[in-house]
Design a protein around this motif. Sequence first.
Motif, PDB file in Angstrom:
ATOM      1  N   LEU A  78       0.840  -1.193   0.000  1.00  0.00           N
ATOM      2  CA  LEU A  78       0.000   0.000   0.000  1.00  0.00           C
ATOM      3  C   LEU A  78       0.879   1.249   0.000  1.00  0.00           C
ATOM      4  O   LEU A  78       1.937   1.267   0.632  1.00  0.00           O
ATOM      5  CB  LEU A  78      -0.906   0.012   1.233  1.00  0.00           C
ATOM      6  CG  LEU A  78      -2.046  -1.006   1.239  1.00  0.00           C
ATOM      7  CD1 LEU A  78      -2.801  -0.949   2.565  1.00  0.00           C
ATOM      8  CD2 LEU A  78      -3.007  -0.739   0.089  1.00  0.00           C
ATOM      9  N   PRO A  79       0.458   2.290  -0.683  1.00  0.00           N
ATOM     10  CA  PRO A  79       1.303   3.490  -0.749  1.00  0.00           C
ATOM     11  C   PRO A  79       1.406   4.191   0.597  1.00  0.00           C
ATOM     12  O   PRO A  79       0.460   4.215   1.383  1.00  0.00           O
ATOM     13  CB  PRO A  79       0.569   4.372  -1.766  1.00  0.00           C
ATOM     14  CG  PRO A  79      -0.858   3.926  -1.690  1.00  0.00           C
ATOM     15  CD  PRO A  79      -0.796   2.445  -1.438  1.00  0.00           C
ATOM     16  N   SER A  80       2.572   4.743   0.843  1.00  0.00           N
ATOM     17  CA  SER A  80       2.732   5.643   1.978  1.00  0.00           C
ATOM     18  C   SER A  80       2.049   6.963   1.629  1.00  0.00           C
ATOM     19  O   SER A  80       1.706   7.207   0.456  1.00  0.00           O
ATOM     20  CB  SER A  80       4.216   5.884   2.254  1.00  0.00           C
ATOM     21  OG  SER A  80       4.784   6.633   1.176  1.00  0.00           O
ATOM     22  N   PRO A  81       1.863   7.846   2.593  1.00  0.00           N
ATOM     23  CA  PRO A  81       1.258   9.143   2.265  1.00  0.00           C
ATOM     24  C   PRO A  81       2.017   9.893   1.168  1.00  0.00           C
ATOM     25  O   PRO A  81       1.410  10.428   0.234  1.00  0.00           O
ATOM     26  CB  PRO A  81       1.291   9.892   3.596  1.00  0.00           C
ATOM     27  CG  PRO A  81       1.207   8.814   4.626  1.00  0.00           C
ATOM     28  CD  PRO A  81       2.004   7.676   4.055  1.00  0.00           C
ATOM     29  N   SER A  82       3.340   9.907   1.258  1.00  0.00           N
ATOM     30  CA  SER A  82       4.113  10.639   0.245  1.00  0.00           C
ATOM     31  C   SER A  82       4.032   9.961  -1.110  1.00  0.00           C
ATOM     32  O   SER A  82       3.979  10.639  -2.154  1.00  0.00           O
ATOM     33  CB  SER A  82       5.575  10.780   0.698  1.00  0.00           C
ATOM     34  OG  SER A  82       6.150   9.513   0.940  1.00  0.00           O
ATOM     35  N   GLU A  83       4.015   8.621  -1.140  1.00  0.00           N
ATOM     36  CA  GLU A  83       3.894   7.911  -2.415  1.00  0.00           C
ATOM     37  C   GLU A  83       2.541   8.177  -3.050  1.00  0.00           C
ATOM     38  O   GLU A  83       2.450   8.352  -4.277  1.00  0.00           O
ATOM     39  CB  GLU A  83       4.068   6.397  -2.186  1.00  0.00           C
ATOM     40  CG  GLU A  83       5.491   5.980  -1.890  1.00  0.00           C
ATOM     41  CD  GLU A  83       5.597   4.518  -1.528  1.00  0.00           C
ATOM     42  OE1 GLU A  83       6.655   3.919  -1.798  1.00  0.00           O
ATOM     43  OE2 GLU A  83       4.629   3.962  -0.951  1.00  0.00           O
TER      44      GLU A  83
END
Length: 212
Positions: A78-83
Motif C-alpha cells: 500500500l502506498p505511503s502518504p508521500s507515495e
Amino acid sequence: MAAALADPEARSFLRKADPVLAQVIDAHPDFRPRAWLDELPSLSAFGTLIFQVAGQQLSVSATRTIVSRLEERFGGHLPSPSELLAADPQELRASGMSARKGATLRALAERFVDGRLSDEALAQMTDDEVEAALTEVPGIGPWTAHGFLIVALDRPDVLLSGDLALRRAVQRAYGFDHPPTEDEMVQVAERWRPYRSLAVNYLFASEYEKGT
C-alpha cells in the motif's frame, strides 16, 4: 493490540449484561474478533485508513479487491502518504476507487505528510479527539472514524451505530420488525458499555455467517 477485544473478562461482562448477546457469544465459542486482520500485512494508521475509505458503502470482498489492485500498482504494498501524493490520481481510479474517495485519501495523505496526523499522535488521542481529527477531512464521517478506532487502535468501547450490516444483525437478534434507527442502536448498545467494540464484532460475525 488485540488484548482489549480478546479479554475473557469482557466476554463475561457482556454475557451477564445482555442475555440476547450471550446467545450470540455462546454460539461462537472459538471466535477471534481480529482473526481477519491476520490475513493482512501489518498496517500503519494511513494503511488502515486506505482500507476504511476504500470500504465505504462496499462489501468486504469488493474492498479487498480494490486494495489488492492498489497494492499491485504500488509495487506490492500500500502506498505511503508521500507515495500516494506523488502518484497520478488515475492510479487510484484504475484500482477501482471513485474520484471522491481518491480525493479523500489525498487529503488524508497531506495531513500525514505535514504532521497534522501521525500514528503516534492518533494513538495518544481520546476516541472523541480521533473522531474530530479524522472527520475534519472531506469524505470522512463517523462510520469511517469509528471503524478506524476499532481496527487501527483496538479501542474497546466503539459503536458503529450507522452500519447497515450491524443494524441487520441487531434487527435479527433482538426481534425488531424494522432495521433499528441509530438512536435505537445506541439504546440497545448502552448495556454493552464499556465493551461495545467486542459486542459489535460478535454481531458482525452473526450477520456475515448468514451470507447476507
